[in-house]
Design an enzyme around this catalytic site. Structure first.
Site, mmCIF file in Angstrom:
data_model
loop_
_atom_site.group_PDB
_atom_site.id
_atom_site.type_symbol
_atom_site.label_atom_id
_atom_site.label_comp_id
_atom_site.label_asym_id
_atom_site.label_seq_id
_atom_site.Cartn_x
_atom_site.Cartn_y
_atom_site.Cartn_z
ATOM 1 N N HIS A 228 0.821 -1.219 0.000
ATOM 2 C CA HIS A 228 0.000 0.000 0.000
ATOM 3 C C HIS A 228 0.855 1.271 0.000
ATOM 4 C CE1 HIS A 228 -4.064 -1.775 0.373
ATOM 5 N NE2 HIS A 228 -3.310 -2.834 0.611
ATOM 6 N N ASN A 296 -10.643 -7.043 19.787
ATOM 7 C CA ASN A 296 -9.386 -6.348 20.073
ATOM 8 C C ASN A 296 -8.621 -6.301 18.759
ATOM 9 O OD1 ASN A 296 -6.931 -5.381 20.728
ATOM 10 N ND2 ASN A 296 -6.402 -6.969 22.216
HETATM 11 C C1 LIG Z 1 -9.690 -1.656 -1.253
HETATM 12 C C2 LIG Z 1 -9.101 -2.483 -0.151
HETATM 13 N N1 LIG Z 1 -9.723 -2.514 1.032
HETATM 14 C C3 LIG Z 1 -9.241 -3.239 2.065
HETATM 15 C C4 LIG Z 1 -8.068 -3.956 1.955
HETATM 16 C C5 LIG Z 1 -7.575 -4.778 3.119
HETATM 17 O O1 LIG Z 1 -6.394 -4.292 3.693
HETATM 18 P P1 LIG Z 1 -5.483 -5.275 4.569
HETATM 19 O O2 LIG Z 1 -4.726 -6.128 3.620
HETATM 20 O O3 LIG Z 1 -4.579 -4.345 5.332
HETATM 21 O O4 LIG Z 1 -6.374 -6.054 5.445
HETATM 22 C C6 LIG Z 1 -7.392 -3.970 0.740
HETATM 23 C C7 LIG Z 1 -6.153 -4.757 0.623
HETATM 24 O O5 LIG Z 1 -5.328 -4.666 -0.211
HETATM 25 C C8 LIG Z 1 -7.911 -3.216 -0.346
HETATM 26 O O6 LIG Z 1 -7.295 -3.197 -1.538
#
Ligand SMILES: Cc1ncc(COP(=O)(O)O)c(C=O)c1O
Length: 445
Positions: A228, A296
């Site tokens: 990200h 949590n």
């Molecule tokens: C649009 C979107 N929302 C939520 C998430 C979930 O994030 P995480 O991988 O930190 O749980 C992602 C993951 O890449 C995503 O692309």
């Protein structure tokens, strides 16, 4: 090693060594050769992140502490929002954001089981998962290409007397039509949750002012998973300007408790033993009073420590992403007969997560992607393509657990014909040029 040093001096010595270690073994720049792997994303960091991480581990506080406080304060400042809560992932952030809307403290606007939430199927699953898990009903609307975001002309048709919220992501950094979606939500008294996990740093102009995505609806969410826009390894955040939603978000994050004392701190409000809650006896310890069925989902202070260092670099990451995107688009501009190239939403300046392309008729995505991958360039699909087609829907497909409004033609087209490559800040112009060359070759083949 620590002879004649006090603890502070010893710590400084260790951190100096850590910085030297990072400079020597992590930040070595290798010359790029054609065919070398070009990932779609990667961590971009230097010794600051590693020093913060070790500093936090030497403190051994482990759970949320001073780095968490700093991150929440600085991240709120960056976003221009009143409240931010650090959590352990973007999926947890979405879970909390949605569950916050189910709180009885919201009165008539509480989302109840059976209520509807308008969303899209062309995206990441955990934008939708909490809605289904709770027993609310996602209502899927098609998207448009080349924005890859919700088709706002379908919103009124999707509305029913059970609609309580809209929860959607800004696809790969490109903001959805916030002006239309926000106006729709305001008109019908609906909550708006912006899944901002792939769009941190994107700017959208609304009502004459430029705002960051994630801060325009009622709640925004971020992910700090390594690919990200910035990372802590695992991590996420939930943000809002609404004090009541913030209190509920904290409750869901922190075991469902009513009390707002930080971990390890007692009687912050001075009323620990003098109130009556639910059917508990008068004076029951407020620290153990639960106003929600919570979780949590806190992150550790080590994650926050890495985030604090990333945040300082973050504006430069956004600029580099914009540069990489623009350069790749320029280099691919002559492919418009074979590929649909991405386009920024009106009124926006996206902080691009990736470069999305859709193969036009007669161009076989599988062949194109195989060629690109076999020449070292990593590709990705637009996550689930059409979420409803996945095995997780097998049990509920065709039931009243969800609704589809109109057709999902563009969603299906994305599932069969769309792919993307990265524009992350660690990429050089040389790598972008190579990616463009390989994509050209793949289309000629
Ligand atoms: C649009 C979107 N929302 C939520 C998430 C979930 O994030 P995480 O991988 O930190 O749980 C992602 C993951 O890449 C995503 O692309």
């Amino acid at each position: 090693m620590f002879e004649n040093m006090n603890e502070q001096q010893a710590r400084e010595e260790i951190l100096k060594q850590v910085a030297a270690y990072c400079d020597k073994y992590h930040n070595t720049k290798k010359e790029f050769k054609e065919g070398d792997r070009i990932p779609y994303a990667s961590r971009v960091y230097d010794s600051e992140e590693m020093v913060n991480l070790v500093d936090s581990s030497l403190e051994f506080w482990l759970t949320a502490g001073r780095y968490t406080d700093e991150f929440e304060r600085e991240f709120s400042k960056y976003l221009g929002v009143r409240f931010c809560s650090l959590v352990n992932s973007g999926s947890s952030a979405n879970l909390i954001a949605f569950m916050a809307l189910t709180s009885p403290l919201l009165g008539e606007r509480q989302v109840k089981r059976g209520d509807e939430v308008i969303t899209v199927a062309a995206g990441f699953p955990t934008t939708v998962t909490p809605v289904i898990q709770y027993g609310a009903v996602p209502v899927f609307v098609d998207v448009t290409i080349p924005q890859y975001n919700i088709d706002v002309t379908k919103l009124e048709e999707a509305l029913s007397d059970k609609t309580k919220a809209v929860m959607i992501a800004h696809t790969l950094g490109n903001p959805f039509d916030l002006e239309a979606v926000k106006a729709f939500c305001d008109r019908h008294n609906l909550w708006l949750v912006e899944d901002n996990c792939d769009a941190l740093g994107s700017v959208y102009e609304i009502d004459g002012s430029k705002k960051l995505t994630g801060t325009i609806g009622d709640i925004g969410t971020s992910s700090f998973y390594p690919p990200h826009h910035m990372t802590m390894g695992e991590g996420g955040a939930v943000y809002t300007n609404n004090p009541l939603l913030h209190r509920i978000v904290r409750s869901f994050r922190d075991w469902g408790r009513d009390c707002i004392c930080p971990p390890g701190c007692d009687n912050f409000c001075g009323h620990r033993f003098d109130k009556q809650y639910g059917q508990l006896p008068l004076g029951y310890d407020h620290k153990y009073v639960y106003s929600h069925f919570g979780y949590n989902l806190k992150a550790t202070d080590m994650q926050a420590a890495v985030g604090c260092a990333q945040l300082k670099k973050f504006p430069s990451f956004v600029e580099k992403r914009r540069h990489n995107f623009a350069y790749l688009k320029e280099l691919l501009s002559d492919c418009a007969d074979k590929l649909i190239l991405p386009e920024a939403a009106a009124h926006s300046n996206p902080s691009w997560f990736g470069f999305l392309m859709t193969c036009k008729e007669g161009v076989d995505r599988t062949k194109v992607v195989n060629y690109i991958e076999s020449h070292g360039v990593q590709t990705r699909m637009l996550f689930s393509g059409n979420l409803i087609k996945h095995p997780c829907f097998d049990d509920i497909r065709g039931t009243e657990a969800y609704r589809v409004v109109g057709g999902l033609e563009q969603t299906d087209r994305i599932m069969t014909s769309t792919f993307w490559v990265g524009v992350y800040p660690g990429m050089t112009d040389e790598k972008i040029e190579y990616m463009a060359k390989v994509i050209h070759e793949a289309l000629e083949g």
